[in-house]
Design an enzyme around this catalytic site. Sequence first.
Site, mmCIF file in Angstrom:
data_model
loop_
_atom_site.group_PDB
_atom_site.id
_atom_site.type_symbol
_atom_site.label_atom_id
_atom_site.label_comp_id
_atom_site.label_asym_id
_atom_site.label_seq_id
_atom_site.Cartn_x
_atom_site.Cartn_y
_atom_site.Cartn_z
ATOM 1 N N LYS A 33 0.850 -1.199 0.000
ATOM 2 C CA LYS A 33 0.000 0.000 0.000
ATOM 3 C C LYS A 33 0.882 1.245 0.000
ATOM 4 O O LYS A 33 1.771 1.385 0.834
ATOM 5 C CB LYS A 33 -0.900 0.014 1.239
ATOM 6 C CG LYS A 33 -1.790 1.239 1.332
ATOM 7 C CD LYS A 33 -2.811 1.106 2.445
ATOM 8 C CE LYS A 33 -2.371 1.648 3.757
ATOM 9 N NZ LYS A 33 -2.183 3.103 3.816
ATOM 10 N N ASP A 60 -3.539 4.350 -1.847
ATOM 11 C CA ASP A 60 -4.451 4.791 -0.766
ATOM 12 C C ASP A 60 -4.406 6.314 -0.665
ATOM 13 O O ASP A 60 -3.792 6.870 0.230
ATOM 14 C CB ASP A 60 -3.981 4.110 0.535
ATOM 15 C CG ASP A 60 -4.784 4.531 1.763
ATOM 16 O OD1 ASP A 60 -5.915 5.008 1.606
ATOM 17 O OD2 ASP A 60 -4.265 4.369 2.880
ATOM 18 N N LYS A 62 -7.404 8.147 -0.946
ATOM 19 C CA LYS A 62 -8.711 8.544 -0.384
ATOM 20 C C LYS A 62 -9.251 9.797 -1.062
ATOM 21 O O LYS A 62 -9.476 10.832 -0.422
ATOM 22 C CB LYS A 62 -8.594 8.799 1.124
ATOM 23 C CG LYS A 62 -8.084 7.618 1.928
ATOM 24 C CD LYS A 62 -8.092 7.929 3.424
ATOM 25 C CE LYS A 62 -7.591 6.791 4.289
ATOM 26 N NZ LYS A 62 -6.146 6.550 4.206
ATOM 27 N N ASP A 65 -13.709 14.719 -3.598
ATOM 28 C CA ASP A 65 -13.781 15.997 -4.312
ATOM 29 C C ASP A 65 -15.098 16.003 -5.092
ATOM 30 O O ASP A 65 -15.916 15.087 -4.951
ATOM 31 C CB ASP A 65 -12.554 16.121 -5.244
ATOM 32 C CG ASP A 65 -12.104 17.574 -5.408
ATOM 33 O OD1 ASP A 65 -12.980 18.426 -5.681
ATOM 34 O OD2 ASP A 65 -10.905 17.857 -5.284
ATOM 35 N N THR A 119 -11.321 5.555 11.061
ATOM 36 C CA THR A 119 -11.432 4.893 12.378
ATOM 37 C C THR A 119 -10.943 5.804 13.496
ATOM 38 O O THR A 119 -11.162 5.516 14.667
ATOM 39 C CB THR A 119 -10.650 3.563 12.402
ATOM 40 O OG1 THR A 119 -9.368 3.790 11.827
ATOM 41 C CG2 THR A 119 -11.369 2.491 11.644
ATOM 42 N N ARG A 210 3.365 -0.991 10.625
ATOM 43 C CA ARG A 210 4.507 -1.057 11.542
ATOM 44 C C ARG A 210 4.838 -2.425 12.108
ATOM 45 O O ARG A 210 6.033 -2.702 12.281
ATOM 46 C CB ARG A 210 4.302 -0.022 12.666
ATOM 47 C CG ARG A 210 4.481 1.384 12.137
ATOM 48 C CD ARG A 210 3.846 2.427 13.010
ATOM 49 N NE ARG A 210 2.391 2.333 12.972
ATOM 50 C CZ ARG A 210 1.568 3.113 13.662
ATOM 51 N NH1 ARG A 210 2.063 4.043 14.453
ATOM 52 N NH2 ARG A 210 0.258 2.975 13.555
HETATM 53 O O1 C5P Z 1 1.311 0.737 11.034
HETATM 54 P P1 C5P Z 1 -0.135 0.355 10.983
HETATM 55 O O2 C5P Z 1 -0.354 -1.141 10.851
HETATM 56 O O3 C5P Z 1 -0.936 0.966 12.095
HETATM 57 O O4 C5P Z 1 -0.635 1.002 9.600
HETATM 58 C C1 C5P Z 1 -1.976 0.967 9.204
HETATM 59 C C2 C5P Z 1 -2.134 1.632 7.881
HETATM 60 O O5 C5P Z 1 -3.516 1.665 7.585
HETATM 61 C C3 C5P Z 1 -1.632 3.068 7.815
HETATM 62 O O6 C5P Z 1 -1.151 3.286 6.480
HETATM 63 C C4 C5P Z 1 -2.879 3.885 8.075
HETATM 64 O O7 C5P Z 1 -2.860 5.140 7.440
HETATM 65 C C5 C5P Z 1 -3.945 3.007 7.420
HETATM 66 N N1 C5P Z 1 -5.287 3.197 7.940
HETATM 67 C C6 C5P Z 1 -5.637 3.030 9.271
HETATM 68 N N2 C5P Z 1 -6.927 3.218 9.672
HETATM 69 C C7 C5P Z 1 -7.845 3.589 8.781
HETATM 70 C C8 C5P Z 1 -7.523 3.752 7.436
HETATM 71 C C9 C5P Z 1 -6.211 3.549 7.052
HETATM 72 O O8 C5P Z 1 -4.785 2.676 10.086
HETATM 73 N N3 C5P Z 1 -9.097 3.735 9.181
#
Ligand code: C5P
Length: 238
Positions: A33, A60, A62, A65, A119, A210
């Site tokens: 992603k 991603d 999002k 517009d 979220t 992460r």
């Molecule tokens: O590092 P981590 O596993 O928390 O990363 C989650 C990824 O998913 C990040 O790129 C974050 O921007 C994305 N994301 C999220 N919650 C959302 C939408 C996207 O954590 N509701």
Amino acid sequence: MSDPKIIIALDFAAAAPALALAERLDPAACRLKVGKELFTAAGPAVLEKLMRLGFEIFLDLKFHDIPNTTAQACKAAAELGVWMVNVHALGGRKMLHAAADAIANTGKPPKLIAVTLLTSMAREDLADIGIQEKPAQMVLRLATLARDCGLDGVVCSAQEAGLLRGNLGKTFCLVTPGIRPAQASLDDQSRVMTPQAALLAGSSYLVIGRPITQAVDPLQALRAINLEIGNTEMGVKA
Ligand code: C5P
């Protein structure tokens, strides 16, 4: 063709570390992603390099517009050759229809999915912007709208996956971030689920950042998650 369930979030500030990690990964074991940070820093060139390594990409960005602008942005993403692209369901019915139509008219349409509610938005944040509805109700309403406008699925929390799977059918694509293996740090995520629990709840794809990208051994972290969810691919190049 394999259909890896893990989408690794390449949340890096530049192309070099993203490519360095990707070069060690096997496209049969994961998708990647690219979000606003890496895309803003490195642009379409990094997508081309990742795709040349054989990866399918979830772009991603999002989009949110007016209908014409969103549709043209989706078309441009499709022309880059990405596997998945997303828009905000809050852009409304006309915008969602325009995006779906634009994607359908491209040579190799990516999956088009919608973000329902971020979220990070709790009930009090919704109240601040004049919305009294409960987050779960709003997520279901927006996901239903996205499906009715011809989108392939939504991004949602794994905790909403069961509700959406039950209401929107077996084939609607549910992409869930907020995934943490049992022993992993939560970082800034609060409502998390393990990979296996998320798939059991109805997730189609797991977005994981992460716990893999910041692991001491990212390849081992990916391999362990794939083993947990029963993916026979081991996550590493031979
Ligand atoms: O590092 P981590 O596993 O928390 O990363 C989650 C990824 O998913 C990040 O790129 C974050 O921007 C994305 N994301 C999220 N919650 C959302 C939408 C996207 O954590 N509701």
